[in-house]
Write a protein that holds these residues in place. Structure first.
Motif, PDB file in Angstrom:
ATOM      1  N   ASN A  11     -10.036  16.355  -3.669  1.00 18.15           N
ATOM      2  CA  ASN A  11      -9.409  16.590  -2.377  1.00 18.15           C
ATOM      3  C   ASN A  11      -7.898  16.449  -2.552  1.00 18.15           C
ATOM      4  O   ASN A  11      -7.381  15.356  -2.699  1.00 18.15           O
ATOM      5  CB  ASN A  11      -9.941  15.584  -1.347  1.00 18.15           C
ATOM      6  N   GLU A  12      -7.180  17.559  -2.555  1.00 16.76           N
ATOM      7  CA  GLU A  12      -5.757  17.535  -2.862  1.00 16.76           C
ATOM      8  C   GLU A  12      -4.933  16.826  -1.795  1.00 16.76           C
ATOM      9  O   GLU A  12      -3.880  16.273  -2.079  1.00 16.76           O
ATOM     10  CB  GLU A  12      -5.245  18.966  -3.060  1.00 16.76           C
ATOM     11  N   THR A  13      -5.418  16.824  -0.567  1.00 20.73           N
ATOM     12  CA  THR A  13      -4.608  16.246   0.511  1.00 20.73           C
ATOM     13  C   THR A  13      -4.686  14.727   0.549  1.00 20.73           C
ATOM     14  O   THR A  13      -3.721  14.070   0.898  1.00 20.73           O
ATOM     15  CB  THR A  13      -5.061  16.806   1.867  1.00 20.73           C
ATOM     16  N   GLY A  14      -5.812  14.180   0.192  1.00 20.22           N
ATOM     17  CA  GLY A  14      -5.976  12.738   0.347  1.00 20.22           C
ATOM     18  C   GLY A  14      -6.112  11.989  -0.948  1.00 20.22           C
ATOM     19  O   GLY A  14      -6.602  10.876  -0.963  1.00 20.22           O
ATOM     20  N   LEU A  15      -5.699  12.584  -2.069  1.00 22.50           N
ATOM     21  CA  LEU A  15      -5.889  11.955  -3.373  1.00 22.50           C
ATOM     22  C   LEU A  15      -5.204  10.592  -3.435  1.00 22.50           C
ATOM     23  O   LEU A  15      -4.044  10.444  -3.092  1.00 22.50           O
ATOM     24  CB  LEU A  15      -5.330  12.863  -4.470  1.00 22.50           C
ATOM     25  N   ASN A  16      -5.946   9.606  -3.886  1.00 28.24           N
ATOM     26  CA  ASN A  16      -5.402   8.265  -4.025  1.00 28.24           C
ATOM     27  C   ASN A  16      -5.623   7.793  -5.454  1.00 28.24           C
ATOM     28  O   ASN A  16      -6.742   7.845  -5.957  1.00 28.24           O
ATOM     29  CB  ASN A  16      -6.087   7.312  -3.034  1.00 28.24           C
ATOM     30  N   SER A  17      -4.582   7.319  -6.102  1.00 31.81           N
ATOM     31  CA  SER A  17      -4.669   6.936  -7.509  1.00 31.81           C
ATOM     32  C   SER A  17      -5.625   5.775  -7.732  1.00 31.81           C
ATOM     33  O   SER A  17      -6.078   5.548  -8.851  1.00 31.81           O
ATOM     34  CB  SER A  17      -3.282   6.558  -8.042  1.00 31.81           C
ATOM     35  N   ARG A  18      -5.951   5.032  -6.680  1.00 32.68           N
ATOM     36  CA  ARG A  18      -6.799   3.856  -6.849  1.00 32.68           C
ATOM     37  C   ARG A  18      -8.275   4.203  -7.012  1.00 32.68           C
ATOM     38  O   ARG A  18      -9.100   3.309  -7.201  1.00 32.68           O
ATOM     39  CB  ARG A  18      -6.605   2.905  -5.669  1.00 32.68           C
ATOM     40  N   VAL A  19      -8.628   5.472  -6.906  1.00 30.52           N
ATOM     41  CA  VAL A  19     -10.012   5.860  -7.166  1.00 30.52           C
ATOM     42  C   VAL A  19     -10.128   6.562  -8.513  1.00 30.52           C
ATOM     43  O   VAL A  19     -11.200   7.016  -8.888  1.00 30.52           O
ATOM     44  CB  VAL A  19     -10.582   6.770  -6.055  1.00 30.52           C
ATOM     45  N   MET A  20      -9.044   6.682  -9.243  1.00 28.87           N
ATOM     46  CA  MET A  20      -9.035   7.388 -10.523  1.00 28.87           C
ATOM     47  C   MET A  20      -9.235   6.412 -11.679  1.00 28.87           C
ATOM     48  O   MET A  20      -8.848   5.245 -11.610  1.00 28.87           O
ATOM     49  CB  MET A  20      -7.703   8.123 -10.707  1.00 28.87           C
ATOM     50  N   ARG A  29     -10.107   3.713 -13.950  1.00 23.73           N
ATOM     51  CA  ARG A  29     -10.781   2.427 -13.796  1.00 23.73           C
ATOM     52  C   ARG A  29     -10.581   1.859 -12.401  1.00 23.73           C
ATOM     53  O   ARG A  29     -10.832   0.691 -12.167  1.00 23.73           O
ATOM     54  CB  ARG A  29     -10.285   1.470 -14.874  1.00 23.73           C
ATOM     55  N   ALA A  30     -10.084   2.682 -11.485  1.00 21.11           N
ATOM     56  CA  ALA A  30      -9.966   2.321 -10.077  1.00 21.11           C
ATOM     57  C   ALA A  30      -9.183   1.028  -9.897  1.00 21.11           C
ATOM     58  O   ALA A  30      -8.051   0.936 -10.337  1.00 21.11           O
ATOM     59  CB  ALA A  30     -11.354   2.250  -9.440  1.00 21.11           C
ATOM     60  N   CYS A  31      -9.777   0.018  -9.280  1.00 17.14           N
ATOM     61  CA  CYS A  31      -9.075  -1.236  -9.017  1.00 17.14           C
ATOM     62  C   CYS A  31      -8.506  -1.837 -10.297  1.00 17.14           C
ATOM     63  O   CYS A  31      -7.447  -2.469 -10.284  1.00 17.14           O
ATOM     64  CB  CYS A  31     -10.011  -2.235  -8.347  1.00 17.14           C
ATOM     65  N   GLN A  32      -9.195  -1.628 -11.414  1.00 15.96           N
ATOM     66  CA  GLN A  32      -8.743  -2.210 -12.679  1.00 15.96           C
ATOM     67  C   GLN A  32      -7.586  -1.441 -13.302  1.00 15.96           C
ATOM     68  O   GLN A  32      -7.081  -1.839 -14.348  1.00 15.96           O
ATOM     69  CB  GLN A  32      -9.914  -2.317 -13.654  1.00 15.96           C
ATOM     70  N   ASN A  33      -7.149  -0.342 -12.680  1.00 14.04           N
ATOM     71  CA  ASN A  33      -5.899   0.282 -13.107  1.00 14.04           C
ATOM     72  C   ASN A  33      -4.769  -0.741 -13.017  1.00 14.04           C
ATOM     73  O   ASN A  33      -3.845  -0.735 -13.821  1.00 14.04           O
ATOM     74  CB  ASN A  33      -5.562   1.489 -12.224  1.00 14.04           C
ATOM     75  N   CYS A  34      -4.811  -1.590 -11.997  1.00 16.98           N
ATOM     76  CA  CYS A  34      -3.793  -2.627 -11.805  1.00 16.98           C
ATOM     77  C   CYS A  34      -4.326  -4.023 -12.105  1.00 16.98           C
ATOM     78  O   CYS A  34      -3.646  -4.841 -12.728  1.00 16.98           O
ATOM     79  CB  CYS A  34      -3.265  -2.590 -10.367  1.00 16.98           C
ATOM     80  N   HIS A  35      -5.548  -4.308 -11.666  1.00 19.70           N
ATOM     81  CA  HIS A  35      -6.134  -5.646 -11.831  1.00 19.70           C
ATOM     82  C   HIS A  35      -6.931  -5.661 -13.138  1.00 19.70           C
ATOM     83  O   HIS A  35      -8.168  -5.681 -13.147  1.00 19.70           O
ATOM     84  CB  HIS A  35      -7.018  -5.970 -10.629  1.00 19.70           C
TER      85      HIS A  35
END
Length: 204
Positions: free
Chosen positions: A171-180, A182-188
């Motif tokens: 979904n190009e309009t609502g893309l959120n990096s936190r679902v890509m 490793r999701a939450c583990q991208n940061c945590h």
């Protein structure tokens, strides 16, 4: 017949046989062993390997080992008795340790801690997030990320806003990096626990 076998093979690994789940279900020694023929390399098993013997009854676990992410049992790098004692233990699932975590730590020592910042579900039980035999999700996870994290972290707004189908990669309009990725583990990244003084959010 079991009494005849136990007259020699008692104690040791069979110390907890009386009252064990296999004994209560009236399994006989000959259901797993064949003392008259050599089908296996050791233990006089009825089949070629320990895993084949166990899977002849435990079809659910056999199916889980065929999933995308699984313990390396089908490849022969592990067998059921690496984690379980089929002759009985003090734990209900016949674990070869006092708890699930103690058993997992015997191989995954880096997850043991102690940590300055501990993730409560991890300390409680590895099976809060992971399935022990196999899963169709990465790292034996019960549910794909970020949905796994959001089972507990369900408050509104970041860091626990619920990311839905409208925010996925297609979904190009609502893309959120936190679902890509490793999701939450991208940061945590240190989700099992952190020893960094600033690791309260498991980011370091």
């Amino acid at each position: 017949m079991n009494g005849q076998c136990l007259s020699c093979h008692e104690g040791g690994q069979r110390m907890h046989w009386p009252g064990s789940v296999h004994e209560l279900n009236e399994l006989a020694c000959s259901d797993c062993h064949n003392p008259m023929a050599r089908f296996s390399g050791n233990s006089l098993l009825k089949k070629q390997s320990i895993t084949q013997v166990c899977e002849s009854c435990h079809s659910q676990q056999r199916a889980e080992f065929r999933k995308r992410s699984h313990m390396p049992v089908p490849e022969g790098k592990m067998s059921c008795v690496d984690c379980h004692n089929p002759h009985g233990t003090a734990t209900a699932p016949l674990l070869k340790a006092d708890s699930v975590n103690d058993l997992c730590y015997s191989c995954h020592a880096e997850k043991r801690g102690p940590f300055i910042w501990e993730h409560a579900p991890v300390r409680e039980a590895c099976t809060n997030c992971h399935t022990p035999h196999g899963s169709n999700h990465d790292k034996l996870l019960q549910v794909a990320r970020p949905a796994l994290c959001q089972q507990c972290h369900a408050n509104t707004n970041h860091p626990s806003a619920f990311y839905n189908a409208g925010q996925m990669a297609n979904n190009e309009t609502g893309l959120n990096s936190r679902v890509m990725g490793r999701a939450c583990q991208n940061c945590h990244t240190q989700i099992h626990g952190s020893n960094h003084p600033a690791g309260a959010r498991f980011q370091r």
